[in-house]
Design an enzyme around this catalytic site. Sequence first.
Site, PDB file in Angstrom:
ATOM      1  N   HIS A 389       0.817  -1.230  -0.022  1.00  0.00           N
ATOM      2  CA  HIS A 389       0.104  -0.068   0.018  1.00  0.00           C
ATOM      3  C   HIS A 389       0.830   1.274  -0.003  1.00  0.00           C
ATOM      4  O   HIS A 389       0.372   2.437  -0.255  1.00  0.00           O
ATOM      5  CB  HIS A 389      -1.027   0.086   1.204  1.00  0.00           C
ATOM      6  CG  HIS A 389      -2.272   0.699   1.027  1.00  0.00           C
ATOM      7  ND1 HIS A 389      -2.495   1.462  -0.102  1.00  0.00           N
ATOM      8  CD2 HIS A 389      -3.622   0.396   1.580  1.00  0.00           C
ATOM      9  CE1 HIS A 389      -3.685   2.026  -0.131  1.00  0.00           C
ATOM     10  NE2 HIS A 389      -4.304   1.332   0.829  1.00  0.00           N
ATOM     11  N   ASP A 393      -2.602   1.908  -4.607  1.00  0.00           N
ATOM     12  CA  ASP A 393      -3.753   2.128  -3.945  1.00  0.00           C
ATOM     13  C   ASP A 393      -4.736   1.412  -4.636  1.00  0.00           C
ATOM     14  O   ASP A 393      -4.590   0.571  -5.302  1.00  0.00           O
ATOM     15  CB  ASP A 393      -4.240   3.639  -4.160  1.00  0.00           C
ATOM     16  CG  ASP A 393      -3.385   4.559  -3.209  1.00  0.00           C
ATOM     17  OD1 ASP A 393      -2.649   4.270  -2.484  1.00  0.00           O
ATOM     18  OD2 ASP A 393      -2.697   5.545  -4.095  1.00  0.00           O
TER      19      ASP A 393
END
Length: 413
Positions: A389, A393
Site C-alpha cells: 500500500h 492504492d
Amino acid sequence: MMNESMTITLPVGALEGTAAILSTWLVGEGDKVRKGDPILELETDKVSMEVCAESDGSIERILAASGDNVDEKTILGYLNCAAQPILEKSPSLVFDDSSQNESVANFSKCDAASDGSKCHLIGPAVRKLLRKYDLDVTSINGTGKGGRVTRDDILAFIDTQAGKGQSNSNASMPVEKSHGLKSKLVSHSSMRKKIAKHMVDSLLHTSPHVTSVFEMDMGRIIEHRKMCKMGFEEAGAKLTFTAYFLAASAKAMQKVPVVNSRFHDDCLEIFEDINIGVGTALGDDGLIVPVVKQVQEKNLFDIASALQQQTDKARQGKLAAADMRDGTFTISNHGVSGSLFATPIIINQPQVAILGIGKLEKRAVVEEVNGEDIIVIRPKCYVSLSIDHRALDAYQTNLFLSHFVEAIENWGK
C-alpha cells in the site's frame, strides 16, 4: 596433468554476491574425482545446488564444514591435481530411470570398513532422504539396477523401522516438555528458516499489505486449452492454465505499469521488462519462485515452454540462483491444492504486488438472456492481488485486476 594443488571455491557469480550454507560434502578427503563431478551441496534461502570439481584429481583437504556460511571468497578445501583420476566411467553423468524412481547423479561415501558392495550411485532424492533420516546407505538393500539404492528402498526401510518401533533421530528429537503432551521436534532446514524470516520481514517490517479479490470466468481459456493442448505437447511444451495467467498478467501490467515496480523511499522504480516468478511448492521442504523473464515479449507457446523448463528444474532441484533473479512480479496458483482464496498472500520482496489464483470450480450464476434472468453453470475461480500500500492504492489494484480478468474471460476474441 598439473603437479599442484588448487583451492576449491564457489564459481564466480554462482550466488550473485549472497551467502549460502554448505549443506554437505559428497566426497571425503582422499576421494578421487573427475572434472565436473559433484563434490558438495549448497543451500540458499531458495535453492539447493551442487558444486562440481574444476579438474581431475583427489580431495586433498576439506576446510569448510556442513552448516558453515560460505560465499564466493571462501576457500572450501583443496584439490590435488597431481593425483590420478578415476579410470572408470565418471559417475557424474545424469540419467533418468523412471522404473526405479531415481536420477543417478553421483556416488555415496562409504564407511572405510565396508567391502564397498553398497557404494552404489545414488540420486539427489536418495541423498536427501539419507540426510533427513540420518541413515547409513550400507545398511539398506538396494533393488535398483546393479544393486543401487533407490528412493523406494529408503522409504521401505523407514516403514520397516517404524514398524519395529525404532524412531529416527532427525525425525523425532526427545526434549523435556512442561505441557505433558506427546510430540516430536522436526529441525528446520536453512531454507525453511530463511523463508520464515523473509515472510515476517515482508509482512510486518516492510510492506503494509492490502488485498482485493475478483471473481473470474475460466470458460474461454478452458475451451482454448482443449483446442491447443495436443499441438503444444507435440511441439514440446505442456500447456497449463498458469501459462495463460502469465500472459494475462503481462497484458494487464502493460495497461497498469505501476504494478510492475519496486518501491524506494524517494521514488517508484517501474520496470520495462515483465519478469514473473511462479511460486512452486516442494512439499514439506518449502517454496521456491523460479522466474520467467521478459514475458511481454513472448507468445503463449513461448511462455508455456519457459514455464515448463523452470518448474521442472525447480522440482528436480536443478535451479540455479540466476533462475530466480530479477523477478518483478509473482503469481501464486494456490488453487491447485484446493484453496478458494488466500489473503494476504505475502509479497515477494522487493516487489509491490503478488497475484493469487484460487480453485477452479463450477458455480451456479445468474445471467441475463433475452431480457430474462436465468441460472447457468459456469467454471469460476477467485483471483486476488495483494499489494504494497506504500506503492499502490485501490484504484491501480482494481484496475489491474479488471484488465487481467478481461484478458482471461475474452481470450481469443
